[in-house]
Enzyme design. Structure first.
Site, PDB file in Angstrom:
ATOM      1  N   ASP A  67       0.810  -1.217   0.000  1.00 22.59           N
ATOM      2  CA  ASP A  67       0.000   0.000   0.000  1.00 22.59           C
ATOM      3  C   ASP A  67       0.847   1.271   0.000  1.00 22.59           C
ATOM      4  O   ASP A  67       2.067   1.210   0.159  1.00 22.59           O
ATOM      5  CB  ASP A  67      -0.959  -0.009   1.203  1.00 22.59           C
ATOM      6  CG  ASP A  67      -0.270  -0.414   2.514  1.00 22.59           C
ATOM      7  OD1 ASP A  67       0.974  -0.487   2.547  1.00 22.59           O
ATOM      8  OD2 ASP A  67      -0.976  -0.657   3.501  1.00 22.59           O
ATOM      9  N   ASN A 136      -7.003  -2.686  14.728  1.00 22.25           N
ATOM     10  CA  ASN A 136      -8.424  -2.941  14.448  1.00 22.25           C
ATOM     11  C   ASN A 136      -8.613  -4.133  13.504  1.00 22.25           C
ATOM     12  O   ASN A 136      -9.696  -4.337  12.971  1.00 22.25           O
ATOM     13  CB  ASN A 136      -9.092  -1.684  13.872  1.00 22.25           C
ATOM     14  CG  ASN A 136      -8.536  -1.289  12.511  1.00 22.25           C
ATOM     15  OD1 ASN A 136      -7.630  -1.939  11.990  1.00 22.25           O
ATOM     16  ND2 ASN A 136      -9.068  -0.234  11.921  1.00 22.25           N
ATOM     17  N   HIS A 138      -7.005  -4.663  10.603  1.00 21.32           N
ATOM     18  CA  HIS A 138      -6.806  -4.443   9.161  1.00 21.32           C
ATOM     19  C   HIS A 138      -5.535  -5.132   8.656  1.00 21.32           C
ATOM     20  O   HIS A 138      -4.594  -5.355   9.413  1.00 21.32           O
ATOM     21  CB  HIS A 138      -6.837  -2.950   8.792  1.00 21.32           C
ATOM     22  CG  HIS A 138      -5.658  -2.133   9.160  1.00 21.32           C
ATOM     23  ND1 HIS A 138      -5.758  -0.883   9.729  1.00 21.32           N
ATOM     24  CD2 HIS A 138      -4.319  -2.335   9.015  1.00 21.32           C
ATOM     25  CE1 HIS A 138      -4.561  -0.368   9.911  1.00 21.32           C
ATOM     26  NE2 HIS A 138      -3.665  -1.238   9.494  1.00 21.32           N
ATOM     27  N   GLU A 143      -9.491  -1.839   5.712  1.00 24.39           N
ATOM     28  CA  GLU A 143     -10.088  -1.554   7.014  1.00 24.39           C
ATOM     29  C   GLU A 143     -11.303  -2.462   7.253  1.00 24.39           C
ATOM     30  O   GLU A 143     -11.824  -3.066   6.311  1.00 24.39           O
ATOM     31  CB  GLU A 143     -10.523  -0.078   7.041  1.00 24.39           C
ATOM     32  CG  GLU A 143      -9.367   0.909   6.891  1.00 24.39           C
ATOM     33  CD  GLU A 143      -8.558   1.089   8.178  1.00 24.39           C
ATOM     34  OE1 GLU A 143      -8.490   0.148   8.994  1.00 24.39           O
ATOM     35  OE2 GLU A 143      -7.981   2.179   8.352  1.00 24.39           O
TER      36      GLU A 143
HETATM   37  C1  GLP Z   1      -0.310   0.318   8.784  1.00 22.74           C
HETATM   38  C2  GLP Z   1      -0.051  -0.456   7.466  1.00 22.74           C
HETATM   39  C3  GLP Z   1      -0.207  -1.940   7.641  1.00 22.74           C
HETATM   40  C4  GLP Z   1       0.464  -2.348   8.929  1.00 22.74           C
HETATM   41  C5  GLP Z   1      -0.285  -1.773  10.107  1.00 22.74           C
HETATM   42  C6  GLP Z   1       0.397  -2.015  11.444  1.00 22.74           C
HETATM   43  O1  GLP Z   1      -1.355   1.210   8.751  1.00 22.74           O
HETATM   44  N1  GLP Z   1      -0.789  -0.028   6.323  1.00 22.74           N
HETATM   45  O2  GLP Z   1       0.342  -2.623   6.513  1.00 22.74           O
HETATM   46  O3  GLP Z   1       0.460  -3.745   9.061  1.00 22.74           O
HETATM   47  O4  GLP Z   1      -0.625  -0.424   9.925  1.00 22.74           O
HETATM   48  O5  GLP Z   1       1.497  -1.202  11.634  1.00 22.74           O
HETATM   49  P1  GLP Z   1       2.597  -1.427  12.746  1.00 22.74           P
HETATM   50  O6  GLP Z   1       3.415  -2.596  12.312  1.00 22.74           O
HETATM   51  O7  GLP Z   1       3.387  -0.166  12.780  1.00 22.74           O
HETATM   52  O8  GLP Z   1       1.860  -1.687  14.014  1.00 22.74           O
END
Ligand code: GLP
Length: 255
Positions: A67, A136, A138, A143
């Site tokens: 993404d 959450n 995702h 989402e």
């Molecule tokens: C972000 C990304 C995800 C990621 C998630 C968790 O928003 N788009 O791909 O897995 O949030 O992030 P983190 O590893 O910093 O907790």
């Protein structure tokens, strides 16, 4: 689904890197699906170490990231292109033109999403996809409520996700972009192998729902239960709300 609980973040990261390195060694032209966020940083560090100390070769590897934020240019320190260059690509022998991240600055975002899907197809599909998980539930930026067969598209980020990510934007939620381009859940499920990583207590609820809860669009990560080749690797803190007991090594290495 193989669920592996490691002692801590470092062990989790080393194991994830080993699984990716295995694919890179077996298939020099492999297509890797990569993720951003704090969670995979340790995995990337270990892959960089393997490249520098053991000669792990990325010269023919192709990558696709999950993404990208809409509206952040590649040189913005919080863009995912910048993140990937900093945390992995600048430190290994990958060809930059073989690394793909959706272009969040594209004039025609819809066309960009379709082009991204097409490029994945033309590259022969993703061999191994690394995933994190949002608090959450995702995956990528899919989402809660995302269609379980969605493809690469523009998504509006939830308040929760923007709050969680505000730490990267001077703790100011208004600076966090409102939209992102993300691979869809259907796109992710087509990868030949999935690795989902989770670390820390703030992921424990999401992990319990994803691994032991019902498959529901309310927890997009729960869709991994449909995939036939998935490894979930977490540390003890992220595993703290699971009911089952899970090993620290996969079955094939225990035999
Ligand atoms: C972000 C990304 C995800 C990621 C998630 C968790 O928003 N788009 O791909 O897995 O949030 O992030 P983190 O590893 O910093 O907790």
């Amino acid at each position: 689904m193989e669920v592996i609980v490691k002692e801590n973040y470092e062990e989790m990261s080393k194991f994830a890197a080993q699984l990716i390195a295995e694919v890179v060694r077996k298939k020099p032209r492999a297509v890797l699906g990569l993720a951003t966020g704090s969670t995979p940083i340790g995995t990337y560090k270990e892959l960089i170490r393997m490249h520098k100390e053991e000669g792990l070769d990325f010269s023919q590897i192709v990558t696709f990231n999950l993404d990208e934020y809409v509206g952040l240019p590649p040189d913005h320190p919080q863009s995912y292109r910048y993140f990937m260059n900093e945390h992995l690509f600048n430190h290994i022998n990958i060809r930059m033109e073989n690394t793909h991240i959706p272009n969040g600055m594209a004039k025609d975002l819809k066309a960009e999403c379709e082009k991204y899907e097409q490029m994945i197809k033309e590259a022969g599909g993703i061999d191994i996809q690394l995933l994190g998980i949002g608090a959450n539930g995702h995956i990528a930026f899919n989402e809660p409520g995302s269609s379980l067969s969605s493809r690469t598209r523009i998504k509006t980020l939830t308040e929760k996700t923007r709050q969680d990510n505000a730490r990267f934007f001077d703790n100011e939620i208004n600076k966090v972009p409102k939209y992102a381009i993300t691979m869809g859940i259907g796109t992710i499920l087509e990868a030949r192998k999935l690795i989902l990583l989770a670390s820390g207590e703030n992921k424990a609820d999401a992990i319990a729902r994803a691994v032991e809860g019902p498959i529901t669009a309310q927890c997009p990560a729960s869709v991994i239960q449909f995939h036939r080749n998935v490894v979930v690797i977490m540390d003890k803190a992220a595993a703290s709300k699971l009911k089952g007991n899970y090993p620290d090594t996969p079955a094939e290495l225990r035999l």
